[in-house]
Structures are given as structure tokens and as C-alpha cells.
Design a protein around this motif. Structure first.
Motif, PDB file in Angstrom:
ATOM      1  N   TRP A  55      -8.940  -1.565  -1.827  1.00 15.60           N
ATOM      2  CA  TRP A  55     -10.161  -1.710  -1.956  1.00 15.60           C
ATOM      3  C   TRP A  55     -10.933  -2.881  -2.576  1.00 15.60           C
ATOM      4  CZ3 TRP A  55     -13.934   1.595  -1.693  1.00 15.60           C
ATOM      5  CH2 TRP A  55     -14.079   2.919  -1.311  1.00 15.60           C
ATOM      6  N   MET A  56      -9.448  -3.563  -3.558  1.00 11.82           N
ATOM      7  CA  MET A  56      -9.875  -5.093  -4.047  1.00 11.82           C
ATOM      8  C   MET A  56     -10.292  -5.993  -2.989  1.00 11.82           C
ATOM      9  SD  MET A  56      -7.616  -4.638  -7.570  1.00 11.82           S
ATOM     10  CE  MET A  56      -8.371  -5.904  -8.362  1.00 11.82           C
ATOM     11  N   SER A  57      -9.450  -5.921  -1.929  1.00 13.47           N
ATOM     12  CA  SER A  57      -9.654  -7.069  -0.942  1.00 13.47           C
ATOM     13  C   SER A  57     -10.718  -6.864  -0.080  1.00 13.47           C
ATOM     14  CB  SER A  57      -8.347  -7.207  -0.086  1.00 13.47           C
ATOM     15  OG  SER A  57      -8.251  -5.985   0.517  1.00 13.47           O
ATOM     16  N   GLY A  58     -11.574  -5.636  -0.207  1.00 12.05           N
ATOM     17  CA  GLY A  58     -12.663  -5.309   0.896  1.00 12.05           C
ATOM     18  C   GLY A  58     -11.974  -4.615   2.074  1.00 12.05           C
ATOM     19  N   GLY A  59     -10.909  -4.254   2.001  1.00 15.53           N
ATOM     20  CA  GLY A  59     -10.489  -3.433   3.090  1.00 15.53           C
ATOM     21  C   GLY A  59     -11.313  -2.095   3.544  1.00 15.53           C
ATOM     22  N   TYR A  60     -11.609  -1.475   2.259  1.00 17.53           N
ATOM     23  CA  TYR A  60     -12.670  -0.369   2.741  1.00 17.53           C
ATOM     24  C   TYR A  60     -14.058  -0.903   2.112  1.00 17.53           C
ATOM     25  CZ  TYR A  60      -8.233   2.515   1.890  1.00 17.53           C
ATOM     26  OH  TYR A  60      -7.074   2.999   1.931  1.00 17.53           O
ATOM     27  N   ALA A  61     -14.963  -0.592   3.228  1.00 17.33           N
ATOM     28  CA  ALA A  61     -16.326  -0.828   3.057  1.00 17.33           C
ATOM     29  C   ALA A  61     -17.077   0.231   3.608  1.00 17.33           C
ATOM     30  CB  ALA A  61     -16.396  -2.070   3.695  1.00 17.33           C
TER      31      ALA A  61
END
Length: 56
Positions: A30-36
Motif C-alpha cells: 500500500w505504501m509503495s503504491g503497489g495497490y492502486a
């Protein structure tokens, strides 16, 4: 219910995950933007107005 990261059986203390490790993996995604969540808006597209100015 199975862990969304590794598919093992969940543990109540870490639910919906099976362990602290899987919980941390999910948080890092979530924090790295892996989920969008895809957006239907095109915010980054430049639009030229009638006066010849470019807006966002």
C-alpha cells in the motif's frame, strides 16, 4: 478464510492475515503504491482553452 498474501489459514491476532510478516508485506504494498485503484478521470492530460492557454 485464507490469508490474502500467502493463502494460509488466518490467525485471529493478525486477521485477515496469517502472521505479522504477511501483514507487513501488505502494508508495504500500500505504501509503495503497489495497490492502486484506477481512476476514470484523466487528470494529467493537458487541455487547451479557446484563448490558447493550456490547463490541467
Amino acid at each position: 478464510m485464507s490469508c490474502p498474501i500467502c493463502q494460509r489459514e488466518t490467525v485471529a491476532a493478525f486477521r485477515p492475515f496469517c502472521s505479522r510478516r504477511c501483514s507487513d508485506i501488505d502494508l508495504a504494498r500500500w505504501m509503495s503504491g503497489g495497490y492502486a485503484i484506477p481512476s476514470e478521470r484523466e487528470e494529467d492530460q493537458d487541455v487547451e482553452t479557446d484563448e490558447g492557454h493550456t490547463t490541467h
